[in-house]
Design a protein around this motif. Structure first.
Motif, mmCIF file in Angstrom:
data_model
loop_
_atom_site.group_PDB
_atom_site.id
_atom_site.type_symbol
_atom_site.label_atom_id
_atom_site.label_comp_id
_atom_site.label_asym_id
_atom_site.label_seq_id
_atom_site.Cartn_x
_atom_site.Cartn_y
_atom_site.Cartn_z
ATOM 1 N N GLY A 81 0.773 -1.239 0.000
ATOM 2 C CA GLY A 81 0.000 0.000 0.000
ATOM 3 C C GLY A 81 0.801 1.282 0.000
ATOM 4 N N LYS A 82 2.129 1.184 -0.108
ATOM 5 C CA LYS A 82 2.936 2.408 -0.140
ATOM 6 C C LYS A 82 4.196 2.155 -0.958
ATOM 7 N N PRO A 83 4.829 3.196 -1.484
ATOM 8 C CA PRO A 83 6.056 3.008 -2.259
ATOM 9 C C PRO A 83 7.148 2.356 -1.418
ATOM 10 N N LEU A 84 7.981 1.554 -2.064
ATOM 11 C CA LEU A 84 9.096 0.918 -1.365
ATOM 12 C C LEU A 84 9.913 1.941 -0.583
ATOM 13 N N ILE A 85 10.167 3.085 -1.199
ATOM 14 C CA ILE A 85 11.022 4.084 -0.563
ATOM 15 C C ILE A 85 10.359 4.674 0.678
ATOM 16 N N ALA A 86 9.029 4.679 0.720
ATOM 17 C CA ALA A 86 8.330 5.228 1.882
ATOM 18 C C ALA A 86 8.580 4.394 3.132
ATOM 19 N N TRP A 87 8.715 3.074 2.971
ATOM 20 C CA TRP A 87 9.053 2.237 4.118
ATOM 21 C C TRP A 87 10.375 2.670 4.727
#
Length: 248
Positions: free
Chosen positions: A30-36
């Motif tokens: 549910g979110k971009p990889l980079i957001a993690w």
């Protein structure tokens, strides 16, 4: 402590997904990889993040903005149309990172690694996080000695997780180490990080640690789909069953 997220790759193995979206902006759970990464870095006390960009570079500020939603300040290190490889990209970003040790993490991995475990002042030029070898990289990269030194060869080789803490001094003699490798004489120079790390290992200047938790190199559409399914099926990351987890 500042951090660098390496996000300048072309994502060629991920096409057609990366025809219009840089790989670190592909979504999982549910979110971009980079957001993690941004969430975990902020939770670890990092307040300034540099993101290096090349392919579809304008997509990053549109998606991430200035970082304020994570209580971060994001700055961008644009490399032009041709990515500068891991070493060249890091060297190019040094003016934004300063002279103190900094975290660097690959933008195309997912992990539950706790960034607070990283040393703020590594004993040598670099401190690397290693993981068990996944099926697609069974030979590993480096060995971790009992005293914490990372070695270029040895028993029980592990895979470099794409997470580390670095000192700018790692690049003090980069040109002699890289030699006449393709791209070294370009402006800005283009070169890989691995030769610098191996040279530092030979001098006993690289330490490391073994992360035994979740880690995925999102290198193919299949691995991205598996990760997305795993993350989407649980409200608690610790309960996720990852298809690509290293064997215990």
């Amino acid at each position: 402590m500042k951090a660098l997220i390496l996000a300048a790759g072309l994502g060629e193995r991920m096409r057609p997904l990366t025809d219009t979206t840089p790989k670190p902006l592909l979504a999982a759970g549910g979110k971009p990889l980079i957001a993690w990464h941004l969430e975990r870095l902020a939770a670890a006390g990092v307040r300034e993040v540099v993101i290096n960009t090349s392919w579809l570079a304008k997509r990053f500020p549109k998606a991430l903005g200035d970082g304020s939603r994570w209580h971060l300040r994001i700055r961008y290190s644009h490399e032009g149309d041709t990515p500068l490889e891991t070493g060249g990209g890091m060297w190019h970003a040094l003016p934004l990172l300063g002279n103190t040790p900094f975290i660097a993490v690959n933008g195309d991995i997912w992990t539950d690694f706790d960034f607070t475990r990283l040393p703020q002042r590594p004993a040598g030029d670099a401190h690397l996080v290693l993981v068990d070898n996944p099926p697609h990289h069974a030979r590993g990269d480096f060995a971790l000695a009992d005293d914490g030194d990372v070695l270029d060869s040895g028993e029980g080789r592990l895979t470099f997780a794409g997470i580390g803490v670095y000192r700018a001094s790692l690049f003090d003699d980069w040109r002699r180490t890289i030699g006449d490798a393709p791209g070294a004489d370009a402006d800005p120079p283009r070169f890989k990080l691995a030769p610098l790390l191996r040279a530092a290992m030979a001098e006993g200047q690289v330490t490391g640690e073994h992360h035994r938790g979740h880690w995925t190199d999102v290198g193919t559409p299949q691995r991205l789909a598996e990760l997305d399914a795993a993350l989407g099926g649980s409200d608690r990351e610790s309960a996720v069953a990852f298809p690509t987890d290293p064997a215990p």
